[in-house]
Design a protein around this motif. Structure first.
Motif, mmCIF file in Angstrom:
data_model
loop_
_atom_site.group_PDB
_atom_site.id
_atom_site.type_symbol
_atom_site.label_atom_id
_atom_site.label_comp_id
_atom_site.label_asym_id
_atom_site.label_seq_id
_atom_site.Cartn_x
_atom_site.Cartn_y
_atom_site.Cartn_z
ATOM 1 N N GLU A 111 9.086 27.603 -54.028
ATOM 2 C CA GLU A 111 8.869 26.582 -54.298
ATOM 3 C C GLU A 111 8.522 25.964 -53.085
ATOM 4 O O GLU A 111 8.669 24.858 -52.967
ATOM 5 C CB GLU A 111 9.869 26.103 -55.390
ATOM 6 N N SER A 112 8.030 26.498 -52.197
ATOM 7 C CA SER A 112 7.868 25.305 -50.162
ATOM 8 C C SER A 112 6.754 25.366 -50.574
ATOM 9 O O SER A 112 5.958 25.193 -48.730
ATOM 10 C CB SER A 112 9.021 26.124 -49.256
ATOM 11 N N SER A 113 5.900 26.153 -51.141
ATOM 12 C CA SER A 113 4.079 25.229 -50.524
ATOM 13 C C SER A 113 3.824 23.995 -51.545
ATOM 14 O O SER A 113 4.493 23.261 -51.870
ATOM 15 C CB SER A 113 3.828 26.998 -50.875
ATOM 16 N N LEU A 114 2.616 23.885 -50.660
ATOM 17 C CA LEU A 114 2.187 22.373 -50.926
ATOM 18 C C LEU A 114 1.033 22.832 -52.692
ATOM 19 O O LEU A 114 0.269 21.955 -52.274
ATOM 20 C CB LEU A 114 1.688 21.556 -49.849
ATOM 21 N N GLY A 115 1.631 23.565 -53.325
ATOM 22 C CA GLY A 115 1.237 23.339 -54.912
ATOM 23 C C GLY A 115 -0.183 24.744 -54.614
ATOM 24 O O GLY A 115 -0.779 25.748 -55.452
ATOM 25 N N ASP A 116 -1.086 24.346 -53.285
ATOM 26 C CA ASP A 116 -2.119 25.173 -53.574
ATOM 27 C C ASP A 116 -2.318 26.794 -53.097
ATOM 28 O O ASP A 116 -1.103 27.071 -51.894
ATOM 29 C CB ASP A 116 -3.353 24.680 -52.474
ATOM 30 N N GLU A 117 -2.497 27.768 -53.419
ATOM 31 C CA GLU A 117 -2.419 29.055 -53.078
ATOM 32 C C GLU A 117 -2.586 29.064 -52.102
ATOM 33 O O GLU A 117 -1.559 30.302 -51.329
ATOM 34 C CB GLU A 117 -3.018 29.576 -54.031
ATOM 35 N N GLY A 118 -3.092 28.649 -51.377
ATOM 36 C CA GLY A 118 -3.703 28.732 -49.194
ATOM 37 C C GLY A 118 -2.817 28.056 -48.176
ATOM 38 O O GLY A 118 -2.270 28.463 -47.689
ATOM 39 N N THR A 119 -1.182 26.870 -49.101
ATOM 40 C CA THR A 119 -0.569 26.757 -48.182
ATOM 41 C C THR A 119 0.040 27.203 -47.926
ATOM 42 O O THR A 119 0.458 28.237 -48.808
ATOM 43 C CB THR A 119 -0.710 24.974 -48.660
ATOM 44 N N ARG A 120 0.874 27.113 -46.860
ATOM 45 C CA ARG A 120 2.645 27.823 -46.756
ATOM 46 C C ARG A 120 3.328 27.460 -45.524
ATOM 47 O O ARG A 120 3.290 26.928 -44.659
ATOM 48 C CB ARG A 120 1.755 29.612 -46.022
ATOM 49 N N LEU A 121 4.887 27.075 -45.859
ATOM 50 C CA LEU A 121 5.772 26.649 -44.590
ATOM 51 C C LEU A 121 6.188 27.925 -43.821
ATOM 52 O O LEU A 121 6.199 28.923 -43.929
ATOM 53 C CB LEU A 121 7.087 26.120 -45.550
ATOM 54 N N VAL A 122 4.952 27.439 -42.517
ATOM 55 C CA VAL A 122 5.438 28.665 -41.694
ATOM 56 C C VAL A 122 6.774 28.278 -40.616
ATOM 57 O O VAL A 122 6.844 29.052 -40.371
ATOM 58 C CB VAL A 122 3.686 28.442 -40.653
ATOM 59 N N GLY A 123 7.293 27.029 -40.512
ATOM 60 C CA GLY A 123 8.416 26.860 -39.719
ATOM 61 C C GLY A 123 8.688 25.779 -39.764
ATOM 62 O O GLY A 123 8.102 25.007 -39.932
ATOM 63 N N SER A 124 9.469 25.872 -38.514
ATOM 64 C CA SER A 124 9.342 23.760 -37.624
ATOM 65 C C SER A 124 9.631 23.757 -36.224
ATOM 66 O O SER A 124 9.559 25.095 -35.725
ATOM 67 C CB SER A 124 10.576 23.460 -38.368
ATOM 68 N N PHE A 125 9.794 22.933 -35.762
ATOM 69 C CA PHE A 125 10.040 22.885 -34.729
ATOM 70 C C PHE A 125 11.247 21.127 -34.090
ATOM 71 O O PHE A 125 11.098 19.947 -35.656
ATOM 72 C CB PHE A 125 8.861 22.519 -34.051
ATOM 73 N N ARG A 126 12.336 21.148 -32.988
ATOM 74 C CA ARG A 126 12.374 19.865 -32.812
ATOM 75 C C ARG A 126 12.096 19.432 -32.541
ATOM 76 O O ARG A 126 10.869 19.568 -30.716
ATOM 77 C CB ARG A 126 13.699 20.584 -32.136
ATOM 78 N N ALA A 127 12.318 17.950 -32.133
ATOM 79 C CA ALA A 127 11.393 16.812 -31.696
ATOM 80 C C ALA A 127 12.332 16.075 -31.259
ATOM 81 O O ALA A 127 12.711 14.953 -32.345
ATOM 82 C CB ALA A 127 10.402 16.667 -31.455
ATOM 83 N N HIS A 128 13.318 14.950 -30.091
ATOM 84 C CA HIS A 128 13.338 13.932 -29.658
ATOM 85 C C HIS A 128 14.869 14.371 -31.301
ATOM 86 O O HIS A 128 15.797 13.317 -31.315
ATOM 87 C CB HIS A 128 13.087 12.357 -30.033
ATOM 88 N N GLY A 129 15.802 14.720 -31.467
ATOM 89 C CA GLY A 129 16.737 15.361 -31.868
ATOM 90 C C GLY A 129 16.489 15.118 -33.526
ATOM 91 O O GLY A 129 17.355 15.256 -34.717
#
Length: 325
Positions: free
Chosen positions: A250-268
């Motif tokens: 359940e981490s995608s945004l609905g569309d089959e081609g969407t994918r949570l690819v990671g994250s980054f940190r910025a200013h805490g």
């Protein structure tokens, strides 16, 4: 024989007592009158303060997540700022901008209004203090002049001291940098500013701030689009929630081609990133992003330990995490 340190001399050593000691060259005599070089006297504290990183420089400001987004993600945007105590006489408006022509830290326009640039290099580890110093100097500058970069005093105020903390912070994202020039003034711009504007416009990545989710920005890049969502949820808690959703599919945004690819940190803060199909516009992203926000709220409320599958999902997300600053 060891050399004796020069001793303080009478009134000279207290000339700046209770006040600000001016910044001079590292090898010059300290202005406090101690007889020592600046780097071995008051410069030592300044150097230490300059290297101490404030991990969340915008904490306590309205719209902290959007401050981070405008600093790191958004090419062209502006936000009107409201000062604590109101605007000084002769300053009709103060506006935060992602970047200014010629990479100026700030600009006092001919009409007295101030533009404060956010995406500039700063000399210390406290971005908020550096920006506050630039803002104060811009408010006092002669109209029609940019403000140059400098090292801010280590005991100077921060943005949290200068801005009205009850004022809303709502960015306006622009397609380009025409906001640099007052309406009808393009023909009067210098050749340098015109060239800087053309370069900036050519490099700007199309970006849209979603209306249904706070601090979420859609952007268009070759081959695929992205959604980058700046959150103020503590990192460990957020990663647990994302792992629960990812393991459940359940981490995608609905569309089959969407994918949570990671994250980054910025200013805490932590910024999850999704890949989107090139055909998925910002408008197409609004509804699935809002639905994901509801799923995330549910996952954040969960208190049970992560399952083995969820721990594997979390490890994968952590391995794909990077830190911008």
């Amino acid at each position: 024989m060891a050399k004796k340190r020069p001793q303080s001399k009478g009134k000279a050593s207290t000339a700046f007592a209770g006040g600000e000691v001016p910044v001079v060259g590292a090898r010059e005599p300290c202005p406090c009158g101690s007889g020592r070089r600046y780097k071995a006297c008051h410069g030592r504290a300044a150097a230490q303060a300059a290297t101490e990183l404030v991990s969340r420089p915008f904490e306590g400001l309205p719209g902290e997540a959007d401050w981070v987004a405008l600093r790191e993600l958004v090419p062209a945007a502006t936000v009107p700022l409201r000062l604590a105590g109101g605007l000084p006489e002769g300053v009709p408006a103060v506006t935060l901008a992602t970047v200014l022509p010629m990479a100026w830290p700030a600009l006092r326009r001919e009409d007295g209004s101030v533009l404060l640039g956010l995406q500039n290099d700063t000399a210390s580890g406290d971005l908020s203090r550096d920006l506050a110093d630039t803002l104060r100097r811009a408010l006092a500058a002669e109209p029609g002049n940019p403000v140059e970069a400098r090292r801010a005093p280590v005991d100077g105020p921060r943005l949290q001291d200068l801005l009205d903390l009850d004022a809303p912070f709502v960015p306006e994202v622009h397609e380009g940098f025409a906001f640099w020039l007052p309406e009808g003034e393009a023909q009067n711009a210098s050749a340098e500013v015109t060239a800087s504007l053309e370069r900036a416009d050519a490099a700007a990545v199309p970006t849209v701030r979603l209306s249904g989710v706070d601090a979420a920005y859609w952007c268009e890049v070759p081959e695929k689009n992205h959604l980058r969502w700046v959150t103020t949820v503590p990192e460990e808690r957020l990663l647990d929630a994302l792992a629960r959703l990812h393991a459940a599919g359940e981490s995608s945004l609905g569309d089959e081609g969407t994918r949570l690819v990671g994250s980054f940190r910025a200013h805490g803060l932590t910024v999850p990133v999704w890949d989107l199909p090139s055909t998925m516009s910002a408008a197409d992203t609004e509804k699935p992003a809002a639905a994901f926000a509801e799923r995330l709220d549910t996952a954040l409320a969960a208190t049970t330990p992560l399952t083995a599958e969820e721990r594997r999902a979390r490890a994968g997300l952590t391995n794909r995490q990077v830190t911008l600053n």
